[in-house]
Design a protein around this motif. Structure first.
Motif, PDB file in Angstrom:
ATOM      1  N   GLN A  55       1.323  -1.323   0.102  1.00  0.00           N
ATOM      2  CA  GLN A  55      -0.267  -0.292   0.071  1.00  0.00           C
ATOM      3  C   GLN A  55       0.829   1.548  -0.116  1.00  0.00           C
ATOM      4  O   GLN A  55       1.462   1.630   0.721  1.00  0.00           O
ATOM      5  CB  GLN A  55      -0.766  -0.685   1.110  1.00  0.00           C
ATOM      6  CG  GLN A  55      -1.889  -1.386   1.312  1.00  0.00           C
ATOM      7  CD  GLN A  55      -2.025  -2.073   0.489  1.00  0.00           C
ATOM      8  OE1 GLN A  55      -2.567  -1.687  -0.310  1.00  0.00           O
ATOM      9  NE2 GLN A  55      -1.532  -3.345   0.326  1.00  0.00           N
ATOM     10  N   VAL A  56       0.655   2.001  -0.913  1.00  0.00           N
ATOM     11  CA  VAL A  56       1.419   3.052  -1.262  1.00  0.00           C
ATOM     12  C   VAL A  56       0.815   4.414  -1.550  1.00  0.00           C
ATOM     13  O   VAL A  56      -0.123   4.553  -1.785  1.00  0.00           O
ATOM     14  CB  VAL A  56       2.806   2.408  -2.179  1.00  0.00           C
ATOM     15  CG1 VAL A  56       3.593   2.134  -2.497  1.00  0.00           C
ATOM     16  CG2 VAL A  56       1.464   2.822  -3.665  1.00  0.00           C
ATOM     17  N   CYS A  57       0.983   5.467  -1.150  1.00  0.00           N
ATOM     18  CA  CYS A  57       0.703   7.039  -1.192  1.00  0.00           C
ATOM     19  C   CYS A  57       1.727   7.666  -1.257  1.00  0.00           C
ATOM     20  O   CYS A  57       2.956   7.854  -1.364  1.00  0.00           O
ATOM     21  CB  CYS A  57       0.119   7.149   0.150  1.00  0.00           C
ATOM     22  SG  CYS A  57       0.740   8.028   1.769  1.00  0.00           S
ATOM     23  N   LEU A  69      -3.165   0.530  -4.282  1.00  0.00           N
ATOM     24  CA  LEU A  69      -3.207  -0.694  -3.232  1.00  0.00           C
ATOM     25  C   LEU A  69      -3.556  -1.731  -3.987  1.00  0.00           C
ATOM     26  O   LEU A  69      -4.145  -1.926  -5.073  1.00  0.00           O
ATOM     27  CB  LEU A  69      -4.457  -0.463  -2.758  1.00  0.00           C
ATOM     28  CG  LEU A  69      -5.906   1.045  -1.825  1.00  0.00           C
ATOM     29  CD1 LEU A  69      -6.257   0.633  -1.391  1.00  0.00           C
ATOM     30  CD2 LEU A  69      -4.744   1.489  -0.563  1.00  0.00           C
ATOM     31  N   SER A  70      -2.714  -2.774  -3.501  1.00  0.00           N
ATOM     32  CA  SER A  70      -2.274  -4.515  -4.471  1.00  0.00           C
ATOM     33  C   SER A  70      -2.759  -5.198  -3.307  1.00  0.00           C
ATOM     34  O   SER A  70      -2.000  -5.295  -1.863  1.00  0.00           O
ATOM     35  CB  SER A  70      -0.428  -3.468  -4.857  1.00  0.00           C
ATOM     36  OG  SER A  70      -0.313  -2.977  -5.224  1.00  0.00           O
ATOM     37  N   LEU A  71      -2.846  -6.258  -3.714  1.00  0.00           N
ATOM     38  CA  LEU A  71      -2.676  -7.435  -2.971  1.00  0.00           C
ATOM     39  C   LEU A  71      -1.577  -8.732  -3.763  1.00  0.00           C
ATOM     40  O   LEU A  71      -1.598  -8.763  -4.620  1.00  0.00           O
ATOM     41  CB  LEU A  71      -4.108  -8.006  -3.038  1.00  0.00           C
ATOM     42  CG  LEU A  71      -5.839  -7.612  -2.328  1.00  0.00           C
ATOM     43  CD1 LEU A  71      -6.164  -8.268  -2.179  1.00  0.00           C
ATOM     44  CD2 LEU A  71      -4.798  -7.945  -0.829  1.00  0.00           C
ATOM     45  N   ILE A  72      -1.226 -10.083  -3.182  1.00  0.00           N
ATOM     46  CA  ILE A  72      -0.784 -10.511  -4.161  1.00  0.00           C
ATOM     47  C   ILE A  72      -1.575 -11.931  -3.888  1.00  0.00           C
ATOM     48  O   ILE A  72      -1.820 -12.141  -2.654  1.00  0.00           O
ATOM     49  CB  ILE A  72       0.429 -10.967  -3.209  1.00  0.00           C
ATOM     50  CG1 ILE A  72       1.875  -9.503  -3.102  1.00  0.00           C
ATOM     51  CG2 ILE A  72       1.641 -12.579  -4.043  1.00  0.00           C
ATOM     52  CD1 ILE A  72       3.143  -9.971  -2.651  1.00  0.00           C
ATOM     53  N   ILE A  73      -1.603 -12.116  -5.293  1.00  0.00           N
ATOM     54  CA  ILE A  73      -2.779 -13.355  -4.779  1.00  0.00           C
ATOM     55  C   ILE A  73      -2.017 -14.677  -5.728  1.00  0.00           C
ATOM     56  O   ILE A  73      -1.538 -14.571  -6.955  1.00  0.00           O
ATOM     57  CB  ILE A  73      -3.792 -12.846  -5.916  1.00  0.00           C
ATOM     58  CG1 ILE A  73      -4.335 -12.379  -7.420  1.00  0.00           C
ATOM     59  CG2 ILE A  73      -4.776 -11.903  -4.945  1.00  0.00           C
ATOM     60  CD1 ILE A  73      -5.125 -13.035  -7.786  1.00  0.00           C
ATOM     61  N   VAL A 102       0.903 -13.448  -8.316  1.00  0.00           N
ATOM     62  CA  VAL A 102       0.887 -12.333  -9.310  1.00  0.00           C
ATOM     63  C   VAL A 102       0.200 -10.343  -8.452  1.00  0.00           C
ATOM     64  O   VAL A 102      -0.100 -11.125  -7.575  1.00  0.00           O
ATOM     65  CB  VAL A 102      -0.575 -12.605 -10.192  1.00  0.00           C
ATOM     66  CG1 VAL A 102      -0.944 -11.220 -10.499  1.00  0.00           C
ATOM     67  CG2 VAL A 102      -0.103 -13.435 -11.013  1.00  0.00           C
ATOM     68  N   LEU A 103       0.331 -10.422  -8.213  1.00  0.00           N
ATOM     69  CA  LEU A 103       0.545  -8.823  -7.940  1.00  0.00           C
ATOM     70  C   LEU A 103      -0.726  -7.693  -8.218  1.00  0.00           C
ATOM     71  O   LEU A 103      -0.428  -7.731  -9.409  1.00  0.00           O
ATOM     72  CB  LEU A 103       1.942  -7.737  -7.943  1.00  0.00           C
ATOM     73  CG  LEU A 103       1.825  -5.991  -6.828  1.00  0.00           C
ATOM     74  CD1 LEU A 103       1.447  -6.637  -5.068  1.00  0.00           C
ATOM     75  CD2 LEU A 103       3.004  -5.681  -7.293  1.00  0.00           C
ATOM     76  N   TYR A 104      -1.271  -7.782  -7.962  1.00  0.00           N
ATOM     77  CA  TYR A 104      -2.575  -7.835  -8.503  1.00  0.00           C
ATOM     78  C   TYR A 104      -3.153  -6.516  -7.873  1.00  0.00           C
ATOM     79  O   TYR A 104      -3.403  -6.267  -6.586  1.00  0.00           O
ATOM     80  CB  TYR A 104      -4.432  -8.679  -7.642  1.00  0.00           C
ATOM     81  CG  TYR A 104      -5.362  -8.669  -8.543  1.00  0.00           C
ATOM     82  CD1 TYR A 104      -5.425  -9.046  -9.735  1.00  0.00           C
ATOM     83  CD2 TYR A 104      -5.672  -7.353  -8.490  1.00  0.00           C
ATOM     84  CE1 TYR A 104      -6.685  -9.122 -10.477  1.00  0.00           C
ATOM     85  CE2 TYR A 104      -7.329  -7.156  -9.004  1.00  0.00           C
ATOM     86  CZ  TYR A 104      -7.774  -8.484 -10.155  1.00  0.00           C
ATOM     87  OH  TYR A 104      -8.804  -7.983 -10.759  1.00  0.00           O
ATOM     88  N   GLU A 129       8.529  -1.949  -8.667  1.00  0.00           N
ATOM     89  CA  GLU A 129       9.521  -2.446  -8.062  1.00  0.00           C
ATOM     90  C   GLU A 129       9.418  -3.969  -6.778  1.00  0.00           C
ATOM     91  O   GLU A 129       9.955  -3.946  -6.387  1.00  0.00           O
ATOM     92  CB  GLU A 129       9.954  -1.618  -6.897  1.00  0.00           C
ATOM     93  CG  GLU A 129      10.356  -0.707  -8.100  1.00  0.00           C
ATOM     94  CD  GLU A 129      11.654   0.788  -6.894  1.00  0.00           C
ATOM     95  OE1 GLU A 129      12.099   0.809  -5.959  1.00  0.00           O
ATOM     96  OE2 GLU A 129      11.588   2.304  -7.905  1.00  0.00           O
ATOM     97  N   LEU A 130       8.367  -3.647  -6.398  1.00  0.00           N
ATOM     98  CA  LEU A 130       7.874  -4.804  -5.192  1.00  0.00           C
ATOM     99  C   LEU A 130       7.682  -5.969  -6.170  1.00  0.00           C
ATOM    100  O   LEU A 130       7.974  -6.819  -4.990  1.00  0.00           O
ATOM    101  CB  LEU A 130       6.591  -3.420  -4.806  1.00  0.00           C
ATOM    102  CG  LEU A 130       5.864  -4.700  -3.700  1.00  0.00           C
ATOM    103  CD1 LEU A 130       6.468  -4.826  -1.990  1.00  0.00           C
ATOM    104  CD2 LEU A 130       4.358  -4.663  -3.547  1.00  0.00           C
TER     105      LEU A 130
END
Length: 130
Positions: A55-57, A69-73, A102-104, A129-130
């Motif tokens: 979660q970056v801002c 906002l992201s998740l790994i799935i 996958v970074l979603y 980068e993540l």
């Protein structure tokens, strides 16, 4: 990352729950006139608990004006025919798994007053980068 652009201090960093009020204001403005609303404080707290580094801002002059906002799935569990509600675990983010492949990206927005400054590009680059 921090830089000064036309007297504006731009900081790309991880989101925290303390950012919620700025985040909410930016979401409301970003989605003005659409069916989208904003993530609740409980939603933001949940996603920060399951995957804080995703979660970056972007903060400008001390105010959060954009976020991603992201998740790994595990994409095999969902495939190409999934809904947003399914991929987010009915907005609980229970679908996040460190062992996923996958970074979603579930959200990217920029407050309208700060558009045109390539802030979304910075957020997408941070995801890469993540």
């Amino acid at each position: 990352m921090s830089q000064n652009t036309d007297e504006k201090t731009v900081v790309l960093r991880h989101l925290t729950l303390k950012d919620y009020q700025d985040l909410k204001e930016a979401m409301i403005e970003a989605y003005s006139g659409s069916r989208m609303s904003y993530w609740s404080e409980n939603n933001i707290q949940s996603i920060l608990e399951v995957f804080p580094e995703g979660q970056v801002c972007i903060e400008m002059n001390g105010k959060v004006v954009a976020a991603a906002l992201s998740l790994i799935i595990d994409y095999d569990q969902f495939g190409d025919q999934h809904t947003y509600r399914e991929i987010t675990g009915d907005y609980t983010f229970s679908t996040h798994t460190e062992k996923g492949d996958v970074l979603y990206g579930i959200e990217v927005f920029v407050h309208p007053e700060y558009r045109g400054l390539r802030l979304a590009r910075r957020l997408y680059d941070a995801r890469k980068e993540l």
